[in-house]
Design a protein around this motif. Structure first.
Motif, PDB file in Angstrom:
ATOM      1  N   ALA A 143       0.937  -1.065  -0.077  1.00  0.00           N
ATOM      2  CA  ALA A 143      -0.080   0.002  -0.024  1.00  0.00           C
ATOM      3  C   ALA A 143       0.840   1.098  -0.139  1.00  0.00           C
ATOM      4  N   ALA A 144       1.785   1.242  -0.913  1.00  0.00           N
ATOM      5  CA  ALA A 144       2.841   2.385  -0.625  1.00  0.00           C
ATOM      6  C   ALA A 144       2.373   3.443  -0.961  1.00  0.00           C
ATOM      7  N   ASP A 145       1.449   3.477  -1.966  1.00  0.00           N
ATOM      8  CA  ASP A 145       0.779   5.190  -2.373  1.00  0.00           C
ATOM      9  C   ASP A 145      -0.372   5.475  -1.559  1.00  0.00           C
ATOM     10  N   TRP A 146      -0.839   4.499  -0.726  1.00  0.00           N
ATOM     11  CA  TRP A 146      -2.173   4.723  -0.121  1.00  0.00           C
ATOM     12  C   TRP A 146      -1.971   5.544   1.332  1.00  0.00           C
ATOM     13  N   TYR A 147      -2.929   6.243   1.431  1.00  0.00           N
ATOM     14  CA  TYR A 147      -3.199   6.893   3.044  1.00  0.00           C
ATOM     15  C   TYR A 147      -3.614   5.601   3.912  1.00  0.00           C
ATOM     16  N   MET A 148      -2.425   5.341   4.970  1.00  0.00           N
ATOM     17  CA  MET A 148      -2.673   4.178   5.795  1.00  0.00           C
ATOM     18  C   MET A 148      -2.703   4.655   7.171  1.00  0.00           C
ATOM     19  N   ALA A 149      -2.594   5.857   7.628  1.00  0.00           N
ATOM     20  CA  ALA A 149      -2.422   6.364   9.016  1.00  0.00           C
ATOM     21  C   ALA A 149      -3.882   6.464   9.409  1.00  0.00           C
ATOM     22  N   GLY A 150      -3.964   6.316  10.727  1.00  0.00           N
ATOM     23  CA  GLY A 150      -5.222   6.591  11.500  1.00  0.00           C
ATOM     24  C   GLY A 150      -5.783   7.654  11.446  1.00  0.00           C
ATOM     25  N   HIS A 181      -8.606   4.480  12.073  1.00  0.00           N
ATOM     26  CA  HIS A 181      -9.283   3.793  11.074  1.00  0.00           C
ATOM     27  C   HIS A 181     -10.610   3.267  11.681  1.00  0.00           C
ATOM     28  N   GLN A 241     -10.996   1.120   4.150  1.00  0.00           N
ATOM     29  CA  GLN A 241     -10.694   1.896   5.409  1.00  0.00           C
ATOM     30  C   GLN A 241      -9.990   0.963   6.654  1.00  0.00           C
TER      31      GLN A 241
END
Lengths: 274, 261
Positions: A92-99, A101, A112
């Motif tokens: 998920a290198a390009d995705w927004y993965m921070a909380g 969630h 999500q």
């Protein structure tokens, strides 16, 4: 290029024909698609052996080999998926993965989960296999085609009619599902899903993993149709089957040749032809 | 901390608007600095064939778009919902890098209809003032079609828009859009040739008494040099518009602007 072709070309060059157009001797001016090593010889980078068995079996049902065109296995779709999950997509290198969630949000609000695609495959396959064992007595890969289709349909809905006692790997019986140690958020699996109400079908996967079937289907289609440089669409067989000319990408002179059949087969981005 | 020398103008974001502003200000003699957080981009190698015909990389994985990991926004559908992050691109695609969203702009270049400039007045005149609810923010633009016309013409000339005029100074021209606002001149380039499906659609529409016309397109129909000296290559009907709406589109104004850095 196959060894035979290379030998032929070398002999030609040795015979002093280097100055002549190779095309005159019937040799291709552009390389044909290289023989892809058979799927059985591929060593997965990302998948473990049981995961690989699941993915081979599942993609073979999503695009079966007994239809009109090539199937997922002949086109090496599992190789594509393995490479994607080992790379930027899997992470998920390009995705927004921070909380924060909210994995159980309305699916219309999109992805999500805190988990990357690689983490979803890693977490979901053991649970899916556990559900298959509880329901059919065998892991997914060992089921017959009809049961596999039924299992995939159930995974797609992520809701199973709770007909078998203990057939709720995502719920109360998750303790024996095993195999989820690789999941970086173990608290999300065993016991993590709320116990379903009496009349609500049990979910096979907790909300954090609910995108699994969607990803599997998406990646299977991607591997079937993407350029062969990514490991699937071996020999451009999927493109040849649907009549897609690949990366030729220049049809200005064809716009006015209307309703006329385009004669050329596919070419890959690296210049190989089917 | 790095200290840049003082400039007359700093442009933040080098998409269409920033690029045009940059070259116009620089032409006026101002010292311009343009800041762009994304990559610099050139027709070659960033958009060269066949690499750009990689649908997985660009059409599916959105390789030319902003990465939500770098910055994103939150979405909610009504005031009662908790907004959630837009984590994976899909429903809309913010552009990235020099050229901005021009990279994947689909190239349709419409002028507003005359009534759109004065929509509130038009609705009131046509249906009565009472039809517009008090909380509906329907407005006139405060500028008329005639006032904007020279600027739209200059933009079309700069971008090499390919199309067919339907209203030249109030005279309806067969084959163009008969409903458009009067224009002072035709498009700088003729329309792109119709594909087979467009031919069938136009024939059917014409037979039913409608006025089919070629869509004004920023995918240009012939080689073209614009007022900034930018060379635009003609559309080759590659079939990968959604991947990178033609390398011709994005470079229209950016090079002169970025060369002022």
């Amino acid at each position: 290029m196959s060894p035979a072709t290379r030998t032929t070309r070398r002999h030609l060059l040795q015979a002093g024909a280097a100055g002549l157009a190779l095309g005159q001797f019937g040799l291709p001016l552009h390389p044909r698609a290289a023989e892809t090593p058979p799927l059985e010889t591929y060593h997965p980078t990302f998948f473990s052996a049981p995961e690989w068995a699941f993915v081979l079996a599942a993609t073979a049902r999503l695009i079966p080999s007994d239809g009109d065109g090539p199937g997922a296995l002949e086109t090496q779709v599992p190789v594509f998926i393995d490479r994607q999950l080992a790379g930027a997509f899997g992470a998920a290198a390009d995705w927004y993965m921070a909380g924060p969630h909210q994995p159980d949000a309305d699916p219309k609000l999109g992805y999500q989960t805190p988990l990357s695609p690689a983490e979803i495959y890693r977490g979901a396959i053991p649970l899916a296999d556990a559900w298959c064992r509880a329901t059919y007595g065998q892991p997914f890969a060992d089921l017959g085609p009809d049961q596999q289709d039924e299992a995939l349909a159930t995974l797609e809905k992520n809701a199973a009619a709770d007909t078998t006692a203990g057939a709720r790997p995502g719920g109360g019986s998750a303790g024996d599902s095993g195999g989820v140690e690789g999941l970086p958020h173990p608290e999300l699996t065993a016991g993590g899903a709320p116990a379903p109400a009496k009349d609500v079908p049990a979910a096979i996967l907790p909300p954090e993993l609910r995108d699994f079937f969607g990803l599997l289907l998406q990646n299977t289609k991607e591997g079937y149709f993407a350029d062969p440089m990514y490991g699937g669409n071996a020999g451009m067989a999927a493109w040849a089957y649907i009549g897609f000319p690949g990366a030729r990408a220049a049809y200005a002179e064809w716009v006015t040749r209307q309703n006329e059949r385009y004669p050329l087969g596919p070419v890959s981005i690296s210049g190989e032809r089917a | 901390m790095r200290q840049e020398k003082k400039r007359d103008a700093v442009i933040i974001g080098l998409g269409w608007t920033g690029s045009i502003l940059g070259i116009e200000l620089a032409t006026e003699g101002l010292d311009v600095l343009a800041l762009e957080r994304g990559d610099d981009r050139n027709t070659v190698p960033d958009f060269q064939y066949p690499n750009v015909a990689d649908e997985l990389r660009y059409g599916i994985r959105y390789g030319f778009m902003q990465k939500p990991r770098d910055s994103t926004l939150t979405v909610r559908r009504n005031l009662d919902e908790t907004a959630l992050p837009y984590r994976v691109l899909g429903s809309f695609l913010p552009g990235n890098g020099v050229g901005g969203a021009g990279v994947h702009w689909n190239g349709q270049t419409w002028r507003p209809l005359e009534v759109e400039y004065r929509l509130r007045s038009y609705v009131e005149e046509t249906f009565g003032a009472g039809i517009i609810p008090a909380d509906m923010q329907l407005q006139d633009w405060g500028v008329t079609a005639a006032e904007l016309e020279p600027h739209l013409t200059r933009f079309e000339d700069m971008a090499g828009i390919s199309g067919k005029a339907g209203n030249l100074g109030g005279t309806i021209v067969a084959g163009g859009n008969p409903f458009e606002a009067p224009r002072s001149k035709d498009y700088p380039l003729p329309p792109l040739p119709n594909t087979w499906d467009s031919v069938l659609f136009a024939d059917a529409a014409r037979a039913m008494g409608y006025h089919p016309f070629p869509r004004p397109s920023a995918n240009v129909s012939a080689a073209y040099v614009n007022e900034y000296g930018m060379q635009l290559g003609p559309c080759n009907f590659c079939g990968f518009c959604d991947v990178s709406a033609a390398s011709t589109i994005r470079s229209r104004a950016r090079r002169p602007a970025s060369s002022t850095r």
